[in-house]
Design a protein around this motif. Structure first.
Motif, PDB file in Angstrom:
ATOM      1  N   ALA A  99      70.446 -49.070 111.399  1.00 58.18           N
ATOM      2  CA  ALA A  99      70.468 -48.363 110.329  1.00 58.18           C
ATOM      3  C   ALA A  99      69.065 -47.929 110.244  1.00 58.18           C
ATOM      4  N   ARG A 100      68.788 -46.649 109.686  1.00 62.40           N
ATOM      5  CA  ARG A 100      67.598 -45.870 109.767  1.00 62.40           C
ATOM      6  C   ARG A 100      67.169 -46.065 108.173  1.00 62.40           C
ATOM      7  N   ILE A 101      65.876 -46.926 107.837  1.00 65.39           N
ATOM      8  CA  ILE A 101      65.361 -47.136 106.530  1.00 65.39           C
ATOM      9  C   ILE A 101      64.248 -46.313 106.345  1.00 65.39           C
ATOM     10  N   PHE A 102      64.396 -45.616 105.073  1.00 68.98           N
ATOM     11  CA  PHE A 102      63.163 -44.751 104.600  1.00 68.98           C
ATOM     12  C   PHE A 102      62.635 -45.158 103.337  1.00 68.98           C
ATOM     13  N   ILE A 129      83.599 -38.518 114.483  1.00 67.51           N
ATOM     14  CA  ILE A 129      83.474 -38.636 115.837  1.00 67.51           C
ATOM     15  C   ILE A 129      82.079 -37.972 116.304  1.00 67.51           C
ATOM     16  N   LEU A 130      81.329 -37.559 115.376  1.00 69.06           N
ATOM     17  CA  LEU A 130      79.845 -36.831 115.632  1.00 69.06           C
ATOM     18  C   LEU A 130      78.849 -37.491 115.116  1.00 69.06           C
ATOM     19  N   LEU A 131      77.635 -37.248 115.466  1.00 68.77           N
ATOM     20  CA  LEU A 131      76.616 -37.489 115.110  1.00 68.77           C
ATOM     21  C   LEU A 131      75.997 -39.041 114.881  1.00 68.77           C
ATOM     22  N   SER A 132      75.015 -39.197 114.274  1.00 64.11           N
ATOM     23  CA  SER A 132      74.322 -40.475 114.093  1.00 64.11           C
ATOM     24  C   SER A 132      73.340 -40.500 112.662  1.00 64.11           C
ATOM     25  N   ALA A 133      72.949 -41.793 112.647  1.00 56.50           N
ATOM     26  CA  ALA A 133      71.761 -41.896 111.670  1.00 56.50           C
ATOM     27  C   ALA A 133      70.541 -41.105 111.982  1.00 56.50           C
ATOM     28  N   ALA A 134      70.443 -40.903 113.482  1.00 55.70           N
ATOM     29  CA  ALA A 134      69.146 -40.038 113.953  1.00 55.70           C
ATOM     30  C   ALA A 134      69.345 -38.756 113.996  1.00 55.70           C
ATOM     31  N   ASP A 135      70.461 -38.128 113.585  1.00 50.95           N
ATOM     32  CA  ASP A 135      70.680 -36.558 113.532  1.00 50.95           C
ATOM     33  C   ASP A 135      69.881 -36.169 112.741  1.00 50.95           C
ATOM     34  N   ALA A 136      69.244 -34.792 113.081  1.00 48.41           N
ATOM     35  CA  ALA A 136      68.047 -34.161 112.391  1.00 48.41           C
ATOM     36  C   ALA A 136      68.406 -33.771 111.003  1.00 48.41           C
ATOM     37  N   ALA A 137      69.709 -33.161 110.906  1.00 51.31           N
ATOM     38  CA  ALA A 137      70.077 -32.887 109.531  1.00 51.31           C
ATOM     39  C   ALA A 137      70.089 -34.083 108.422  1.00 51.31           C
ATOM     40  N   VAL A 139      68.849 -46.715 103.020  1.00 51.75           N
ATOM     41  CA  VAL A 139      69.263 -47.361 104.294  1.00 51.75           C
ATOM     42  C   VAL A 139      70.443 -46.535 104.749  1.00 51.75           C
ATOM     43  N   SER A 140      70.102 -45.721 105.917  1.00 54.41           N
ATOM     44  CA  SER A 140      71.130 -44.806 106.646  1.00 54.41           C
ATOM     45  C   SER A 140      71.946 -45.501 107.771  1.00 54.41           C
ATOM     46  N   VAL A 141      73.277 -45.577 107.392  1.00 56.43           N
ATOM     47  CA  VAL A 141      73.859 -46.523 108.357  1.00 56.43           C
ATOM     48  C   VAL A 141      74.559 -45.905 109.713  1.00 56.43           C
ATOM     49  N   ASN A 142      74.313 -46.011 110.787  1.00 57.88           N
ATOM     50  CA  ASN A 142      74.673 -45.712 111.987  1.00 57.88           C
ATOM     51  C   ASN A 142      76.031 -46.338 112.196  1.00 57.88           C
ATOM     52  N   TYR A 143      77.063 -46.050 111.728  1.00 54.02           N
ATOM     53  CA  TYR A 143      78.453 -46.655 111.761  1.00 54.02           C
ATOM     54  C   TYR A 143      79.097 -46.190 113.184  1.00 54.02           C
ATOM     55  N   ARG A 144      80.250 -47.026 113.449  1.00 50.92           N
ATOM     56  CA  ARG A 144      80.761 -46.658 114.645  1.00 50.92           C
ATOM     57  C   ARG A 144      81.635 -45.423 114.687  1.00 50.92           C
ATOM     58  N   LEU A 145      81.873 -44.730 115.740  1.00 55.26           N
ATOM     59  CA  LEU A 145      82.570 -43.562 115.790  1.00 55.26           C
ATOM     60  C   LEU A 145      84.028 -43.618 116.435  1.00 55.26           C
ATOM     61  N   ALA A 146      84.527 -42.710 115.955  1.00 55.16           N
ATOM     62  CA  ALA A 146      86.084 -42.659 116.561  1.00 55.16           C
ATOM     63  C   ALA A 146      86.008 -41.727 117.916  1.00 55.16           C
ATOM     64  N   PRO A 147      86.955 -41.951 118.791  1.00 55.52           N
ATOM     65  CA  PRO A 147      88.066 -43.002 118.605  1.00 55.52           C
ATOM     66  C   PRO A 147      87.940 -44.153 119.263  1.00 55.52           C
ATOM     67  N   GLU A 148      86.588 -44.361 119.760  1.00 56.53           N
ATOM     68  CA  GLU A 148      86.506 -45.806 120.274  1.00 56.53           C
ATOM     69  C   GLU A 148      86.858 -46.575 119.047  1.00 56.53           C
ATOM     70  N   SER A 149      86.530 -46.632 117.937  1.00 61.32           N
ATOM     71  CA  SER A 149      86.375 -47.535 116.981  1.00 61.32           C
ATOM     72  C   SER A 149      87.301 -46.325 115.700  1.00 61.32           C
TER      73      SER A 149
END
Length: 340
Positions: free
Chosen positions: A78-81, A108-116, A133-143
């Motif tokens: 997670a990224r905390i601000f 399926i896209l992006l992350s907690a570090a995405d600029a937007a 607390v911005s959560v970087n959750y798992r992405l599909a289709p792996e998860s």
């Protein structure tokens, strides 16, 4: 479906979901067939921009941020601000509401570090003000689902643990008021906070309390087409084939879009749980292909007795608040009113 799809998409997507659909069509053996959709080879677009953390602010920076590990086993983080200037009462730092945030990206896209997402969280942190607390959750289709819902619950439990641990994450332990915790999700993140909120309200989480759920253009679907899906079937940002493909990649295998994770309106079983939800804020724009489903979702919440603040704009499109500063300011004000 090959397991590398989301990794390829993450590296090669630039914000044009039509290009993403074409990209997948060029590499994946199974792609649904749609009339009037032309598949043409395209040059791989660049990776979407990301923003680094700001742990050492310069004068004038309103927000600091840092990354932390949530669950080493699932590799979530997670990224905390937090605001650089913390409000105080009688020379004592006032505790701030805490927002657990889930970014958009169609599963399926992006992350907690995405600029937007980083910019959005920074603005909310500064303006509310709040700890995020911005959560970087798992992405599909792996998860596939419900992995993302499980990651959300992990994040809620993690926040609660930090607040109670004398050696916990100090930005939460020292500055957050976990009795005023909000779940905030954009797009598929709106779906995540709804389902994780259903579960969270069944748990004993004291001293953490879920004070509200914010769903900004939440992502829902279904087998039967709605009028807005048909009206915006060839939408430049989110055409119907892309929406369908995202659900194909994210839903549990051997299920369709009437599964409750996609279409909660079609599942009567969990409606008793919905009655337990606290305050909800739902935001939408009339040019979003999913606007009909979002409005049907609000109708379902109200029928179940949930206190809902529904804000639907007659103008705008999906994710307009990420590209239009006036819309972003309007959404921020709505969120601020809901929290304060």
């Amino acid at each position: 479906m090959a397991l590398w799809v989301s990794s390829v998409a993450e590296k090669m997507w630039s914000g044009d979901l039509v290009s993403l659909f074409v990209l997948l069509a060029n590499h994946v053996h199974y792609v649904p067939i749609y009339q009037n959709v032309q598949i043409r080879p395209v040059h791989p677009p660049p990776r979407p921009p990301t923003t680094p953390t700001n742990t050492d602010p310069t004068p004038g920076d309103p927000v600091v941020s840092k990354d932390v590990t949530l669950n080493p086993e699932t590799r979530t983080w997670a990224r905390i601000f937090r605001p650089t200037k913390l409000p105080s009462n009688d020379n004592t730092v006032a505790r701030l509401p805490i927002i657990i945030y889930f970014h958009h990206g169609g599963w399926i896209l992006l992350s907690a570090a995405d600029a937007a997402a980083h910019t959005n969280c920074s603005q909310i942190t500064s303006e509310v003000p709040a700890i995020i607390v911005s959560v970087n959750y798992r992405l599909a289709p792996e998860s596939r689902l419900p992995a993302q819902h499980h990651d959300a619950l992990d994040a809620i439990h993690w926040v609660r643990a930090q607040a109670q641990d004398p050696k916990g994450e100090n930005w939460i332990r020292d500055y957050a008021d976990v009795s005023r915790c909000y779940l905030y999700g954009c797009g598929c993140g709106g779906n995540i906070v709804f389902f994780s909120g259903l579960k969270a309200y069944q748990l004993q989480l004291e001293p953490l309390k879920i004070s509200g759920i914010i769903m900004n253009q939440p992502m829902f679907g279904g087998v039967q087409r709605t009028n807005s899906e048909l009206r915006f079937a060839t939408d430049q940002l989110l055409p119907l084939p892309v929406l369908d493909l995202m659900w194909d990649l994210a839903l549990p295998k051997a299920t369709d879009r009437n599964h409750r994770y996609c279409n909660p309106m079609a599942d009567e079983v969990h409606k008793d749980l919905i009655k337990r939800l606290g305050r909800c804020l739902v935001i939408g724009f009339s040019g979003d292909p999913m606007i009909d489903r979002q409005q049907d979702f609000v109708t379902m919440l109200v029928a179940c007795g949930v206190r809902v603040d529904a804000r639907f704009d007659d103008l705008g499109f999906h994710n307009v608040d990420f590209v239009d500063s006036r819309r972003a300011a309007a959404v921020l004000n709505i969120v601020k009113e809901f929290i304060i």
